[in-house]
Design a protein around this motif. Sequence first.
Motif, PDB file in Angstrom:
ATOM      1  N   UNK A   1       0.600  -1.224  -0.225  1.00  0.00           N
ATOM      2  CA  UNK A   1      -0.363  -0.423  -0.105  1.00  0.00           C
ATOM      3  C   UNK A   1       1.000   1.268   0.039  1.00  0.00           C
ATOM      4  N   UNK A   2       0.804   2.388  -0.038  1.00  0.00           N
ATOM      5  CA  UNK A   2       0.969   3.827  -0.257  1.00  0.00           C
ATOM      6  C   UNK A   2       1.911   4.257   1.803  1.00  0.00           C
ATOM      7  N   UNK A   3       1.320   3.243   1.967  1.00  0.00           N
ATOM      8  CA  UNK A   3       1.724   3.818   3.914  1.00  0.00           C
ATOM      9  C   UNK A   3       3.025   3.113   3.428  1.00  0.00           C
ATOM     10  N   UNK A   4       2.599   1.967   2.837  1.00  0.00           N
ATOM     11  CA  UNK A   4       3.816   0.800   4.039  1.00  0.00           C
ATOM     12  C   UNK A   4       4.644   0.798   2.041  1.00  0.00           C
ATOM     13  N   UNK A   5       4.843   1.490   1.135  1.00  0.00           N
ATOM     14  CA  UNK A   5       5.519   2.027   0.276  1.00  0.00           C
ATOM     15  C   UNK A   5       6.596   3.199   1.164  1.00  0.00           C
ATOM     16  N   UNK A   6       5.678   3.909   1.586  1.00  0.00           N
ATOM     17  CA  UNK A   6       6.918   5.376   2.285  1.00  0.00           C
ATOM     18  C   UNK A   6       7.033   4.683   3.734  1.00  0.00           C
ATOM     19  N   UNK A   7       7.195   3.341   3.668  1.00  0.00           N
ATOM     20  CA  UNK A   7       7.445   2.653   5.417  1.00  0.00           C
ATOM     21  C   UNK A   7       9.008   2.428   4.730  1.00  0.00           C
ATOM     22  N   UNK A   8       8.983   1.992   3.215  1.00  0.00           N
ATOM     23  CA  UNK A   8      10.295   1.020   2.919  1.00  0.00           C
ATOM     24  C   UNK A   8      10.993   2.395   2.366  1.00  0.00           C
ATOM     25  N   UNK A   9      10.788   3.445   2.117  1.00  0.00           N
ATOM     26  CA  UNK A   9      11.218   4.602   1.641  1.00  0.00           C
ATOM     27  C   UNK A   9      12.562   4.925   2.817  1.00  0.00           C
ATOM     28  N   UNK A  10      11.167   5.357   3.845  1.00  0.00           N
ATOM     29  CA  UNK A  10      11.769   5.529   5.136  1.00  0.00           C
ATOM     30  C   UNK A  10      13.407   4.596   5.883  1.00  0.00           C
TER      31      UNK A  10
END
Length: 324
Positions: A154-163
């Motif tokens: 999901x979008x939120x999980x992808x942002x967690x990966x980027x972090x």
Amino acid sequence: MLSVRDLTVSLGPERAPVDIVAGVSFGLARGEILGLVGESGCGKSMTSLAVMGLLPQPGPRVRAGQVLLDGSDVTQLQPWQRVEAGHGRMAMIFQEPMTSLNPVRRIGDQITEAVQVHERLAGAAALARARELLELVRMPDPGMQLSAYPHQLSGGQRQRVMIAIALACRPQVLIADEPTTALDVTIQVQILGLLRELCNRLDMAILFITHDMGVIAQLADRVAVMYAGRIVETAPVGALFEAPRHPYTSGLMDCMPSRNSGARRLPTIAGQPPKPSRVAAGCVFAPRCASVREACRLATPPRAEVAQGHEVLCAFPLNGGGLP
Ligand SMILES: Nc1ncnc2c1ncn2[C@@H]1O[C@H](COP(=O)(O)OP(=O)(O)OP(=O)(O)O)[C@@H](O)[C@H]1O
Ligand SMILES: [Mg+2]
């Protein structure tokens, strides 16, 4: 820890430069979140890219000023020198994680690549560190997600990966440029919570860029308000919301939707920010300012300290309660 002094980023020829960031100064301490807020085009991204040494080339350049990381100026270093000198300790995350992730490579490979670069780990050790990073960003089921592709998240999980990738270099400073703008509100709250937690746990400083005053209120310790390439007001978050002193800050706050605003039309700040090539003499905000006086059009206002840690670039700062 990070100190930016009179940073000026310009376009155009040396003889006639156009300043898109004009003399920006701020400091950032460990464990602190500084919110940088302002309308679209006011120079937030250019400021952060200049701090990171990632300005698009050819194009804008740092014409003046310093970016001091632990006391030494990184604007003078080439990117490889930054890493060699141990100054690769700043990381950045962006608005849309999908554009930064490689769509055809597994999450695990993309994180281990960052781990290999920064920690010179390989094989099982790199994979273990990748998993640890996913745990750090509270990714649900981190072991499974290592073998997923970006589109499966999901979008939120992808942002967690980027972090997680950003944290691979163990940054002292994390710059987040609108990292939650593409997410829905509930996921935004979770990501903001995660950033606060990481800031405390890792004793990291965060420069958080947004155009959303609501996000600033939720997350920041201190706020810098930017307009037309300049920081027009800096204050601790509580002081800023209680009594904004720059008419621009006050205008931005009036545009914030609140639960009580009902169906009433929200106010807007009339007019447009000036084009960087068309900045007139005097205060940059004068053409749009509701409290403008004759003197404002003649001279650039001085920077005034109206309270401890509360500075404003206005010749006639609003008087606490909001009236000039
Ligand atoms: N690659 C570029 N080359 C030349 N000028 C640019 C470039 N990118 C942005 N600009 C200009 O620099 C100024 C500052 O842009 P910047 O992207 O920093 O704004 P911003 O505050 O991040 O806005 P937003 O909220 O839309 O992201 C704008 O006038 C913009 O038109
Ligand atoms: Mg931007």
